[in-house]
Scaffold this motif. Structure first.
Motif, PDB file in Angstrom:
ATOM      1  N   VAL A  78      15.441   5.016   1.740  1.00  0.00           N
ATOM      2  CA  VAL A  78      14.130   5.483   2.169  1.00  0.00           C
ATOM      3  C   VAL A  78      13.368   4.318   2.777  1.00  0.00           C
ATOM      4  O   VAL A  78      13.666   3.151   2.505  1.00  0.00           O
ATOM      5  N   GLY A  79      12.378   4.623   3.593  1.00  0.00           N
ATOM      6  CA  GLY A  79      11.600   3.592   4.260  1.00  0.00           C
ATOM      7  C   GLY A  79      10.272   3.295   3.605  1.00  0.00           C
ATOM      8  O   GLY A  79       9.532   2.428   4.068  1.00  0.00           O
ATOM      9  N   ALA A  80       9.951   4.021   2.527  1.00  0.00           N
ATOM     10  CA  ALA A  80       8.681   3.798   1.839  1.00  0.00           C
ATOM     11  C   ALA A  80       8.771   4.315   0.409  1.00  0.00           C
ATOM     12  O   ALA A  80       9.562   5.208   0.112  1.00  0.00           O
ATOM     13  N   LEU A  81       7.944   3.733  -0.439  1.00  0.00           N
ATOM     14  CA  LEU A  81       7.834   4.161  -1.832  1.00  0.00           C
ATOM     15  C   LEU A  81       6.377   4.444  -2.145  1.00  0.00           C
ATOM     16  O   LEU A  81       5.489   3.719  -1.681  1.00  0.00           O
ATOM     17  N   LEU A  82       6.138   5.453  -2.952  1.00  0.00           N
ATOM     18  CA  LEU A  82       4.789   5.631  -3.473  1.00  0.00           C
ATOM     19  C   LEU A  82       4.590   4.594  -4.559  1.00  0.00           C
ATOM     20  O   LEU A  82       5.513   4.272  -5.311  1.00  0.00           O
ATOM     21  N   LEU A 117      -1.768   8.104  -7.811  1.00  0.00           N
ATOM     22  CA  LEU A 117      -1.294   7.448  -6.601  1.00  0.00           C
ATOM     23  C   LEU A 117      -2.183   6.234  -6.335  1.00  0.00           C
ATOM     24  O   LEU A 117      -3.391   6.367  -6.120  1.00  0.00           O
ATOM     25  N   ALA A 118      -1.589   5.035  -6.372  1.00  0.00           N
ATOM     26  CA  ALA A 118      -2.341   3.798  -6.164  1.00  0.00           C
ATOM     27  C   ALA A 118      -2.211   3.270  -4.744  1.00  0.00           C
ATOM     28  O   ALA A 118      -3.067   2.525  -4.261  1.00  0.00           O
ATOM     29  N   GLY A 119      -1.126   3.644  -4.067  1.00  0.00           N
ATOM     30  CA  GLY A 119      -0.885   3.154  -2.718  1.00  0.00           C
ATOM     31  C   GLY A 119       0.484   3.580  -2.237  1.00  0.00           C
ATOM     32  O   GLY A 119       1.158   4.395  -2.880  1.00  0.00           O
ATOM     33  N   ILE A 120       0.893   2.995  -1.123  1.00  0.00           N
ATOM     34  CA  ILE A 120       2.225   3.247  -0.586  1.00  0.00           C
ATOM     35  C   ILE A 120       2.758   1.917  -0.060  1.00  0.00           C
ATOM     36  O   ILE A 120       1.993   1.088   0.445  1.00  0.00           O
ATOM     37  N   LEU A 121       4.044   1.702  -0.221  1.00  0.00           N
ATOM     38  CA  LEU A 121       4.685   0.479   0.251  1.00  0.00           C
ATOM     39  C   LEU A 121       5.781   0.867   1.229  1.00  0.00           C
ATOM     40  O   LEU A 121       6.691   1.619   0.880  1.00  0.00           O
ATOM     41  N   SER A 122       5.679   0.345   2.436  1.00  0.00           N
ATOM     42  CA  SER A 122       6.664   0.671   3.470  1.00  0.00           C
ATOM     43  C   SER A 122       7.413  -0.581   3.893  1.00  0.00           C
ATOM     44  O   SER A 122       7.003  -1.710   3.597  1.00  0.00           O
ATOM     45  N   GLU A 123       8.493  -0.360   4.617  1.00  0.00           N
ATOM     46  CA  GLU A 123       9.231  -1.487   5.189  1.00  0.00           C
ATOM     47  C   GLU A 123       8.321  -2.293   6.109  1.00  0.00           C
ATOM     48  O   GLU A 123       8.439  -3.514   6.197  1.00  0.00           O
ATOM     49  N   ARG A 124       7.416  -1.633   6.762  1.00  0.00           N
ATOM     50  CA  ARG A 124       6.453  -2.303   7.648  1.00  0.00           C
ATOM     51  C   ARG A 124       5.558  -3.251   6.846  1.00  0.00           C
ATOM     52  O   ARG A 124       5.282  -4.373   7.274  1.00  0.00           O
ATOM     53  N   LYS A 134       3.795  -8.510   5.584  1.00  0.00           N
ATOM     54  CA  LYS A 134       3.056  -9.208   4.530  1.00  0.00           C
ATOM     55  C   LYS A 134       3.918 -10.120   3.660  1.00  0.00           C
ATOM     56  O   LYS A 134       3.384 -10.889   2.870  1.00  0.00           O
ATOM     57  N   ILE A 135       5.213 -10.019   3.783  1.00  0.00           N
ATOM     58  CA  ILE A 135       6.115 -10.920   3.054  1.00  0.00           C
ATOM     59  C   ILE A 135       6.852 -11.800   4.051  1.00  0.00           C
ATOM     60  O   ILE A 135       6.689 -13.010   4.070  1.00  0.00           O
ATOM     61  N   VAL A 136       7.644 -11.191   4.896  1.00  0.00           N
ATOM     62  CA  VAL A 136       8.489 -11.934   5.826  1.00  0.00           C
ATOM     63  C   VAL A 136       7.652 -12.813   6.748  1.00  0.00           C
ATOM     64  O   VAL A 136       7.860 -14.030   6.822  1.00  0.00           O
ATOM     65  N   THR A 141      -0.142  -0.647   0.936  1.00  0.00           N
ATOM     66  CA  THR A 141      -1.235  -0.056   1.689  1.00  0.00           C
ATOM     67  C   THR A 141      -2.068   0.750   0.711  1.00  0.00           C
ATOM     68  O   THR A 141      -1.548   1.641   0.029  1.00  0.00           O
ATOM     69  N   LEU A 142      -3.358   0.416   0.622  1.00  0.00           N
ATOM     70  CA  LEU A 142      -4.245   1.068  -0.352  1.00  0.00           C
ATOM     71  C   LEU A 142      -4.782   2.413   0.133  1.00  0.00           C
ATOM     72  O   LEU A 142      -4.939   3.343  -0.646  1.00  0.00           O
TER      73      LEU A 142
END
Length: 142
Positions: free
Chosen positions: A36-40, A47-54, A59-61, A77-78
């Protein structure tokens, strides 16, 4: 017009999520395992946010941060764009297009009941167009 509820009925009811305090490396591993490309990001049932490959790439790489030492909460992402089970596929397509996002959590009375990806939406639109074409061809031939 088909609704979000109808799309969710055809999908697995499982929602793939991670905790805000989990290290980013765990989230990336989970995304890879589940393809998958994102996680809740869930704080208990909320629901606190969503984390995507983007999010990861930007924000890391690009910032040279450590995936092992950075918690998900620091890069997620908030402001999450959500939809309801009664929303139409057209509305969802408009949201992903306008907001340039790929995943829509589905909330029913504040509770997460599923996630739609842009792939789910495109597949539904193609199916609806195919049905319309079939009806038109039968009309013309009949």
């Amino acid at each position: 017009m088909r609704t979000v509820r109808q799309l969710l009925e055809a999908k697995s009811p499982e929602v793939i999520a991670i905790r805000p305090e989990a290290p980013v490396i765990d989230a990336i591993r989970l995304m890879a395992e589940r393809q998958v490309g994102a996680l809740l990001v869930m704080d208990g049932p909320a629901l606190a946010g969503i984390l995507s490959e983007r999010d990861y790439a930007r924000k890391i790489v690009l910032q040279g941060r450590s995936s092992k030492d950075t918690p998900v909460r620091d890069i997620m992402t908030l402001t999450v764009v959500t939809v309801a089970p009664g929303d139409s596929i057209d509305r969802c397509m408009q949201l992903v297009t306008d907001r340039r996002i790929r995943h829509l959590p589905v909330l029913d009375d504040g509770a997460v009941v599923g996630v739609l990806s842009i792939g789910d939406l495109v597949k539904a639109v193609i199916e609806l167009q195919r049905q319309d074409i079939d009806q038109l061809q039968r009309y013309i031939a009949g």
